[in-house]
Design a protein around this motif. Sequence first.
Motif, PDB file in Angstrom:
ATOM      1  N   ILE A  46     -42.416  -0.761  40.134  1.00 47.51           N
ATOM      2  CA  ILE A  46     -41.509   0.833  38.938  1.00 47.51           C
ATOM      3  C   ILE A  46     -42.769   1.746  39.377  1.00 47.51           C
ATOM      4  O   ILE A  46     -43.904   0.821  38.114  1.00 47.51           O
ATOM      5  N   PHE A  64     -44.427  -3.164  28.465  1.00 50.58           N
ATOM      6  CA  PHE A  64     -42.775  -3.818  29.806  1.00 50.58           C
ATOM      7  C   PHE A  64     -43.619  -4.809  30.592  1.00 50.58           C
ATOM      8  O   PHE A  64     -43.905  -5.112  31.032  1.00 50.58           O
ATOM      9  N   LYS A  67     -43.128  -6.274  34.598  1.00 50.41           N
ATOM     10  CA  LYS A  67     -42.528  -5.676  35.184  1.00 50.41           C
ATOM     11  C   LYS A  67     -44.250  -5.046  34.951  1.00 50.41           C
ATOM     12  O   LYS A  67     -45.318  -4.855  34.875  1.00 50.41           O
ATOM     13  N   ILE A  69     -46.287  -1.997  36.728  1.00 48.91           N
ATOM     14  CA  ILE A  69     -46.076  -0.518  36.700  1.00 48.91           C
ATOM     15  C   ILE A  69     -47.095   0.346  37.474  1.00 48.91           C
ATOM     16  O   ILE A  69     -48.317  -0.182  37.474  1.00 48.91           O
ATOM     17  N   GLN A  97     -38.556   1.290  42.320  1.00 49.76           N
ATOM     18  CA  GLN A  97     -37.675   2.370  41.450  1.00 49.76           C
ATOM     19  C   GLN A  97     -38.502   3.361  40.949  1.00 49.76           C
ATOM     20  O   GLN A  97     -39.697   3.220  41.463  1.00 49.76           O
ATOM     21  N   ARG A 214     -36.133   0.237  28.758  1.00 48.56           N
ATOM     22  CA  ARG A 214     -36.562  -1.006  29.137  1.00 48.56           C
ATOM     23  C   ARG A 214     -34.742  -1.276  29.687  1.00 48.56           C
ATOM     24  O   ARG A 214     -34.929  -1.969  30.947  1.00 48.56           O
ATOM     25  N   MET A 217     -35.022  -0.239  33.852  1.00 48.14           N
ATOM     26  CA  MET A 217     -36.204  -0.960  34.441  1.00 48.14           C
ATOM     27  C   MET A 217     -35.593  -2.550  35.522  1.00 48.14           C
ATOM     28  O   MET A 217     -34.911  -3.118  34.618  1.00 48.14           O
ATOM     29  N   LYS A 218     -35.240  -2.331  36.706  1.00 46.34           N
ATOM     30  CA  LYS A 218     -35.643  -3.074  37.411  1.00 46.34           C
ATOM     31  C   LYS A 218     -36.348  -4.598  37.980  1.00 46.34           C
ATOM     32  O   LYS A 218     -37.584  -4.318  37.056  1.00 46.34           O
TER      33      LYS A 218
END
Length: 218
Positions: A46, A64, A67, A69, A97, A214, A217-218
Amino acid sequence: MKKILSAFLLLSFAIFFSQEKKPMFWQDIQNFKKLDKETPPPKDAILLIGSSSFTRWTDVASYFPGKVIINRGFGGSRLTDLNAYADDLLAPYQPKQIIIYCGDNDFADNHDLKADVVVKRFKTFYKKIRQRFPNIEVDYISIKFSPSREILWPQMRETNKQIAAFMKKEKNAEYIDITKAMEDANGNIRRDIFLEDMLHLTPEGNKIWADVIRPYMK
């Protein structure tokens, strides 16, 4: 001795003027390139792109868990800067994303700026993203209403309204409204979630943002 001094002065002037010619935030972009060279960016991450609200959120990944990032927020960047450095901000990555936070500095840079101009700047950057990544999720976080920039809230509010309407019509795109979550029970902006500059967020402010972001978010 005079020749040595003259050569030194010429070299000093050359260095000075070469530095002067570098555009704003040039060094930030070079720092990103260095990071990417040292640690190749992961695929399907992301990608956060935007201004200092992201730049200062240095521990964003901890909000997150699970995830991946990549934070590419830089300085007090404006949407004009995102457009100017679009290739540098997009080409090195293969994200699943992109989340954008930018726009309030455009108004801070020019208090007379109209919302339509900033919306157009955003649409230009959005188009550049779509040219490279036609199908990934692209989200825009609403401009926050910082107490230190209250005079600019009307333009910011109109900008948010127009971008929200634009994103609603786009595929794989969302407008993430963080403004309501930053209000108290009376509908006033919470000053306690801002640092002393009344512009940037405290960890509590970041937590509020994270809770809103949140679900997108994918």
